[in-house]
Design a protein around this motif. Structure first.
Motif, PDB file in Angstrom:
ATOM      1  N   ILE A 102       1.224  -0.943   0.122  1.00 57.74           N
ATOM      2  CA  ILE A 102      -0.055  -0.235  -0.084  1.00 57.74           C
ATOM      3  C   ILE A 102       1.161   1.073  -0.221  1.00 57.74           C
ATOM      4  O   ILE A 102       0.367   2.404  -0.405  1.00 57.74           O
ATOM      5  CB  ILE A 102      -1.117  -0.485   1.227  1.00 57.74           C
ATOM      6  CG1 ILE A 102      -1.873   0.657   0.795  1.00 57.74           C
ATOM      7  CG2 ILE A 102      -0.392   0.185   2.898  1.00 57.74           C
ATOM      8  CD1 ILE A 102      -3.626   0.345  -0.130  1.00 57.74           C
ATOM      9  N   LYS A 106       0.426   3.785  -3.321  1.00 57.24           N
ATOM     10  CA  LYS A 106      -0.002   4.865  -2.274  1.00 57.24           C
ATOM     11  C   LYS A 106       0.740   5.944  -3.212  1.00 57.24           C
ATOM     12  O   LYS A 106       0.725   7.097  -3.853  1.00 57.24           O
ATOM     13  CB  LYS A 106      -0.160   5.641  -1.249  1.00 57.24           C
ATOM     14  CG  LYS A 106      -1.221   6.456  -0.883  1.00 57.24           C
ATOM     15  CD  LYS A 106      -1.494   6.354   0.412  1.00 57.24           C
ATOM     16  CE  LYS A 106      -2.536   7.718   0.484  1.00 57.24           C
ATOM     17  NZ  LYS A 106      -3.076   7.813  -0.300  1.00 57.24           N
ATOM     18  N   ASN A 159      -1.526  -0.990   7.273  1.00 59.68           N
ATOM     19  CA  ASN A 159      -1.743  -0.616   5.540  1.00 59.68           C
ATOM     20  C   ASN A 159      -3.653  -0.006   5.378  1.00 59.68           C
ATOM     21  O   ASN A 159      -3.885   0.501   4.580  1.00 59.68           O
ATOM     22  CB  ASN A 159      -1.948  -2.342   5.617  1.00 59.68           C
ATOM     23  CG  ASN A 159      -2.889  -2.736   4.654  1.00 59.68           C
ATOM     24  OD1 ASN A 159      -4.289  -2.952   4.506  1.00 59.68           O
ATOM     25  ND2 ASN A 159      -2.091  -2.551   3.314  1.00 59.68           N
ATOM     26  N   GLN A 160      -4.270  -0.696   6.461  1.00 58.65           N
ATOM     27  CA  GLN A 160      -6.063   0.540   6.639  1.00 58.65           C
ATOM     28  C   GLN A 160      -5.933   1.856   6.553  1.00 58.65           C
ATOM     29  O   GLN A 160      -6.322   2.449   6.418  1.00 58.65           O
ATOM     30  CB  GLN A 160      -6.066  -0.342   7.142  1.00 58.65           C
ATOM     31  CG  GLN A 160      -6.183  -2.421   6.663  1.00 58.65           C
ATOM     32  CD  GLN A 160      -7.268  -2.790   8.104  1.00 58.65           C
ATOM     33  OE1 GLN A 160      -8.194  -2.562   9.364  1.00 58.65           O
ATOM     34  NE2 GLN A 160      -7.222  -3.909   7.728  1.00 58.65           N
ATOM     35  N   GLY A 163      -3.957   3.305   3.151  1.00 58.96           N
ATOM     36  CA  GLY A 163      -4.884   3.181   1.769  1.00 58.96           C
ATOM     37  C   GLY A 163      -5.928   3.576   2.513  1.00 58.96           C
ATOM     38  O   GLY A 163      -7.383   3.210   0.828  1.00 58.96           O
ATOM     39  N   SER A 167      -8.597   0.167  -2.013  1.00 59.50           N
ATOM     40  CA  SER A 167      -8.029  -0.252  -3.512  1.00 59.50           C
ATOM     41  C   SER A 167      -6.614   0.786  -4.032  1.00 59.50           C
ATOM     42  O   SER A 167      -7.811   1.249  -4.812  1.00 59.50           O
ATOM     43  CB  SER A 167      -8.456  -1.383  -4.243  1.00 59.50           C
ATOM     44  OG  SER A 167      -8.937  -2.558  -3.480  1.00 59.50           O
ATOM     45  N   VAL A 325       0.519  -7.356  -5.588  1.00 61.03           N
ATOM     46  CA  VAL A 325       0.271  -6.166  -5.807  1.00 61.03           C
ATOM     47  C   VAL A 325       0.753  -6.037  -7.217  1.00 61.03           C
ATOM     48  O   VAL A 325      -0.957  -5.595  -7.963  1.00 61.03           O
ATOM     49  CB  VAL A 325       0.790  -4.774  -5.273  1.00 61.03           C
ATOM     50  CG1 VAL A 325       0.414  -3.601  -5.660  1.00 61.03           C
ATOM     51  CG2 VAL A 325       0.749  -5.453  -3.789  1.00 61.03           C
ATOM     52  N   SER A 331      -3.312  -2.576  -4.544  1.00 64.75           N
ATOM     53  CA  SER A 331      -2.960  -3.143  -3.045  1.00 64.75           C
ATOM     54  C   SER A 331      -4.213  -3.258  -2.770  1.00 64.75           C
ATOM     55  O   SER A 331      -4.684  -1.408  -3.076  1.00 64.75           O
ATOM     56  CB  SER A 331      -2.506  -2.727  -2.961  1.00 64.75           C
ATOM     57  OG  SER A 331      -1.441  -2.477  -1.819  1.00 64.75           O
ATOM     58  N   GLY A 332      -4.500  -3.829  -2.148  1.00 65.80           N
ATOM     59  CA  GLY A 332      -6.112  -3.790  -1.553  1.00 65.80           C
ATOM     60  C   GLY A 332      -6.107  -3.829   0.105  1.00 65.80           C
ATOM     61  O   GLY A 332      -4.662  -4.458   0.947  1.00 65.80           O
ATOM     62  N   PRO A 333      -6.774  -3.234   0.958  1.00 64.56           N
ATOM     63  CA  PRO A 333      -7.142  -3.779   2.745  1.00 64.56           C
ATOM     64  C   PRO A 333      -6.318  -5.257   2.790  1.00 64.56           C
ATOM     65  O   PRO A 333      -6.054  -6.296   4.482  1.00 64.56           O
ATOM     66  CB  PRO A 333      -8.060  -3.061   2.799  1.00 64.56           C
ATOM     67  CG  PRO A 333      -8.567  -3.395   1.732  1.00 64.56           C
ATOM     68  CD  PRO A 333      -8.051  -3.331   1.012  1.00 64.56           C
ATOM     69  N   ASP A 335      -4.940  -7.626   1.727  1.00 65.81           N
ATOM     70  CA  ASP A 335      -3.456  -8.553   0.498  1.00 65.81           C
ATOM     71  C   ASP A 335      -2.719  -9.189   1.687  1.00 65.81           C
ATOM     72  O   ASP A 335      -2.964  -8.322   3.331  1.00 65.81           O
ATOM     73  CB  ASP A 335      -2.902  -7.388   0.525  1.00 65.81           C
ATOM     74  CG  ASP A 335      -3.666  -6.738  -0.820  1.00 65.81           C
ATOM     75  OD1 ASP A 335      -4.336  -7.205  -1.513  1.00 65.81           O
ATOM     76  OD2 ASP A 335      -2.472  -5.909  -1.778  1.00 65.81           O
TER      77      ASP A 335
END
Length: 455
Positions: A102, A106, A159-160, A163, A167, A325, A331-333, A335
């Motif tokens: 992430i 980003k 990560n959450q 991001g 995603s 990724v 990239s997502g929460p 992963d």
């Protein structure tokens, strides 16, 4: 006084087959798990042929998919085996991979960071995370289980947070490391990918060179060598597997060949096999994992070894996260969920000991391939995720249970059982002195007197 190190010539013995991949308990366990991998491949190939009308497991398209789907888990297994040899465990690798993914996505999306610099940024994040966790393990003395459990929670939340639980897509150039293939040479009119076959031929040449080099070193040092027929059989079998696999990868559907993620994986396998087998640092890993106190008294800086092994694990986790990724295109929460469990299972199935001190990179890769083709084969047969999860759990429990039982019984492997059952009843070159066998029960055995006047 001279010592005769000339190898005694003798005929064919089935027991010599145990020397094909070494001879120690670890290599014998790997030999057994390699046989298990071959059985899994054959069973699923036959089952898919019976049920689907054609064998799917060993098809070109399926092999390419397996490498694409599981290369990042195998990369994690390379680092995890070093951690487990040290007697530690790392539960944070999935969260670290997701966090790195992430951050890199980003940075490329919001800062217009070029994708090559994005890869360097991701590796740098891995270094910092690994240094943080390695500090707590090596210098504060907090058990790695607790440190990485905390890391798993922290970096999953990070990560959450970074991001915003959304995603984030990655640029086209970045996707190459996860979804790219070796390029075609359009000016050479052949029905296969040239670079893939060249890679296979290079692998065969390396196998031949390494076996010749190994035998020369053993001969020069007077070490016990495997019979020539064993070395020839080993080289022929491995070369045949490499060439067949290379042909299958090179003749897949148009636009595909051997994946770039597979090339990265092969490079890491070669690099880390060399590090663990042929460097001082690699020997220190085994020394500390086998007996930390003895290694410390021998001058090994065990804290440094702890620190760098933990940091290395986070770097490889970051690389695995970026490859995933790149393949997923975003990239997502979610992963990285469960990756640590697959990596740990691969290492133990590949022959590593629960107590530490035993394990190899190659064994972990074989264990990872067992898990990969087990997942893949069950999916081809239409099994649900629930069935796959249950079977994976049973396989892991069985693999570790066999390892523990073998240690308790003093039986290194099934191969050892076969050699005892079908080998020669006695080999004069390997006989040991037994007082009970050489002296009557009525006669007491006495050791020869020791001349205490000699220094």
């Amino acid at each position: 006084m001279t010592t005769d190190t000339t190898a005694t010539k003798r005929g064919f013995h089935f027991k010599d087959i145990t020397k094909m991949f070494g001879g120690g308990q670890s290599t014998l366990r790997q030999f057994g798990i390699l046989g298990s991998l071959l059985v899994i491949l054959v069973v699923f190939q036959v089952l898919t042929w019976i049920i689907k009308g054609t064998g799917l497991t060993l098809s070109s398209g399926n092999l390419i998919n397996v490498v694409n789907q599981y290369s990042y888990i195998l990369i994690l297994a390379i680092g995890m085996v070093m951690v487990i040899i040290m007697g530690h465990i790392d539960l944070s690798v999935g969260s670290v991979a997701a966090f790195t993914g992430i951050v890199v996505a980003k940075a490329m999306a919001d800062w217009n960071l070029p994708w090559p610099l994005g890869i360097l940024l991701g590796l740098g994040v891995g270094v910092l995370v690994g240094a943080w966790q390695g500090f707590w393990v090596a210098y504060v003395g907090v058990p790695a289980f607790i440190v990485t459990l905390a890391g798993m929670l922290f970096f999953r939340g990070a990560n959450q947070w970074v991001g915003d639980s959304q995603s984030i897509p990655v640029p086209q150039g970045f996707k190459v490391i996860g979804a790219g293939y070796l390029p075609e040479l359009s000016f050479i009119p052949v029905p296969f990918n040239v670079f893939t076959m060249l890679l296979a031929l290079l692998g065969v040449a390396w196998i031949v060179f390494w076996e010749i080099r190994t035998r020369r070193i053993q001969h020069r040092m007077g070490a016990d060598m495997a019979p020539l027929w064993v070395s020839v059989t080993k080289v022929v079998l491995i070369s045949a597997v490499i060439l067949i696999a290379g042909w299958l990868f090179a003749t897949g559907r148009e636009g595909t060949s051997f994946p770039i993620s597979g090339v990265i994986l092969l490079a890491l396998v070669i690099l880390y096999s060399f590090i663990t087998n042929n460097t001082v640092f690699g020997r220190h890993i085994y020394a500390v994992g086998g007996n930390r106190q003895a290694a410390r008294l021998s001058g090994v800086k065990d804290r440094w070894v702890d620190f760098f092994v933990m940091m290395n694990m986070s770097v490889l986790a970051s690389l695995a996260g970026m490859i995933y990724v790149a393949r997923a295109t975003a990239s997502g929460p979610q992963d990285g969920n469960g990756w640590e469990l697959d990596a740990i299972a691969s290492v133990f199935i590949g022959g590593a000991a629960v107590s530490g001190g035993i394990g190899t990179v190659i064994g972990s890769i074989i264990g990872g391939l067992v898990m990969a083709f087990l997942n893949n084969g069950l999916a081809l047969l239409g099994a649900g995720a629930d069935v796959v999860s249950m079977i994976k759990g049973l396989v892991l429990l069985f693999a570790v249970g066999v390892d523990v039982w073998n240690k308790q019984q003093g039986r290194p492997s099934i191969i050892g059982f076969l050699t005892r059952r079908f080998g020669r009843k006695s080999d004069p070159a390997e006989e040991t002195f037994d007082p009970k066998a050489n002296y009557p029960t009525s006669q007491k055995y006495e050791a020869p007197a020791v001349d205490e006047t000699r220094g």
